[in-house]
Design an enzyme around this catalytic site. Structure first.
Site, mmCIF file in Angstrom:
data_model
loop_
_atom_site.group_PDB
_atom_site.id
_atom_site.type_symbol
_atom_site.label_atom_id
_atom_site.label_comp_id
_atom_site.label_asym_id
_atom_site.label_seq_id
_atom_site.Cartn_x
_atom_site.Cartn_y
_atom_site.Cartn_z
ATOM 1 C CE1 TYR A 121 -3.137 -2.922 0.130
ATOM 2 C CE2 TYR A 121 -3.990 -2.054 2.192
ATOM 3 C CZ TYR A 121 -4.060 -2.964 1.158
ATOM 4 O OH TYR A 121 -5.056 -3.911 1.146
ATOM 5 C CE LYS A 167 3.276 -18.091 0.235
ATOM 6 N NZ LYS A 167 2.859 -19.433 0.684
ATOM 7 C CG ASP A 200 0.189 -20.020 2.560
ATOM 8 O OD1 ASP A 200 0.905 -19.692 3.526
ATOM 9 O OD2 ASP A 200 0.623 -20.687 1.601
ATOM 10 C CG ASP A 224 -6.891 -4.226 4.305
ATOM 11 O OD1 ASP A 224 -7.799 -4.154 5.151
ATOM 12 O OD2 ASP A 224 -6.927 -3.636 3.211
ATOM 13 C CG ASP A 228 -12.008 -6.898 6.134
ATOM 14 O OD1 ASP A 228 -11.599 -6.132 7.031
ATOM 15 O OD2 ASP A 228 -12.642 -6.496 5.146
#
Ligand code: NAD
Length: 334
Positions: A121, A167, A200, A224, A228
């Site tokens: 971002y 990751k 993951d 982010d 959620d």
């Protein structure tokens, strides 16, 4: 008087902010609200989604309460601009189950700490002949800063473990820097347990064994998405608060947006905004009042009668706010 900036924004942002100030009033605190604008309506009036005066004001006051804004395509995001301007590098998103809520898990209480200032971002996107490219910036400075924030947060709040999520098997360099920074800073916190998972696997553990988590720290995009997912575990967007924290400023906002589908109906769930308000009170060192407010929200949810339609009730945003204020009065007299 402690001065706070209030940015209601658009749609249900304005409605849940009315609920928040109503409840804050009932706590009888020494707060001075200074209103400022941002978002879609602001853009229509001023040509800017986030005017300079709003940014200046947030820098001068002790904290900012932010409702929600409608995105104006092709123009600066008000919330991302504020995070950048105020260097609000840490985004705290609690994932907590409340009694009375029909959620996937009844016993969750963990916190996601998301790096807010860089990663995917960073705003470094370019069109190329083939399509487009975004740069994922991960610096040692920001990775160490967010890791330290997460460890300090865990220590301060009596938590036991911090999990880094990355990751690094694929994003070897960027997430390599993030993971190494986490363990380097972690050496300063011998009493806290440390571990790291791939993002993951973490997404799966959220669904299969979320009870294992205590504090998670991760980069911008992963944080982010996971937060959620976390919201989905404990009852949905109407319930999830957040804090954006920097070294000098704090901004507190519900995770949800302006919800055009229910705007103007007066039925938005105010809980995410009210819990964000409680996080602001804690930041302002009004610990007792923050806990008093959270306890009142929890009691109203547990009772389950005066709740908005998303929670299965047929009461309005302000009905629920008044019920929380009533509960605060009961607690103060008991
Ligand atoms: P949204 O969060 O506004 O709404 C998603 C769904 O959840 C809708 O069905 C909505 O009715 C429901 N919902 C959200 N909050 C609720 C609440 N408090 N009570 C009851 N139901 C609630 O997301 P969206 O529809 O994708 O986005 C709408 C606008 O908000 C867009 O312009 C988006 O860009 C913007 N947005 C802003 C922010 C922010 O201001 N920080 C965050 C997310 C989205």
């Amino acid at each position: 008087m402690i001065k706070i900036t209030i940015i209601p924004g658009d749609g249900i942002g304005k409605e849940v902010m009315n609920a928040a100030t109503h409840v804050l009033d009932s706590l009888e605190l020494n707060l001075d609200y200074i209103y400022a604008s941002a978002g879609y309506e602001c853009f229509q009036k001023t040509g800017s989604t986030i005017p300079d005066e709003t940014i200046k004001l947030t820098k001068k006051t002790s904290a900012t309460l932010f409702g929600a804004v409608t995105t104006v395509p092709g123009h600066k995001s008000a919330i991302i601009s504020l995070r950048k301007e105020l260097d609000l590098y840490a985004n705290i998103r609690p994932v907590k189950s409340y009694p009375g809520i029909n959620s996937l898990f009844k016993d969750l209480d963990f916190v996601i700490i998301r790096e807010n200032s860089e990663g995917l971002y960073s705003g470094l996107e370019d069109y190329t002949r083939e399509g487009a490219v975004a740069r994922r910036v991960i610096t040692r400075r920001a990775s160490e800063r967010i890791s330290r924030f997460a460890f300090d947060y865990a220590k301060k709040t009596g938590r036991k473990k911090v999990t880094a999520v990355h990751k690094a098997n694929v994003l070897k360099k960027t997430d390599g820097v993030f993971k190494d920074s986490f363990y380097k800073v972690g050496e300063e916190y011998p009493d806290l347990e440390k571990e790291d998972f791939y993002v993951d696997a973490t997404a799966m553990y959220f669904l299969t064994k979320p009870q294992i988590f205590d504090v998670l720290v991760t980069t911008n995009l992963f944080g982010d998405i996971l937060s959620d997912e976390g919201a989905g575990l404990v009852g949905g967007l109407g319930l999830i608060p957040s804090a954006n924290i920097g070294d000098k400023q704090g901004l507190f906002e519900p995770v949800h947006g302006s919800a055009p589908d229910i705007e103007g109906k007066g039925i938005a769930n105010p809980v995410a905004m009210l819990l964000s308000t409680s996080m602001m009170l804690k930041y302002l060192k009004m610990e007792y009042e923050a806990e008093n407010l959270e306890k009142a929200i929890s009691a109203v949810l547990k009772n389950g009668k005066v709740v908005t339609p998303d929670l299965g009730g047929n009461y309005s945003t302000m009905d629920m706010a008044r019920e929380v204020s009533k509960q605060i009065k009961i607690q103060n007299h008991s």
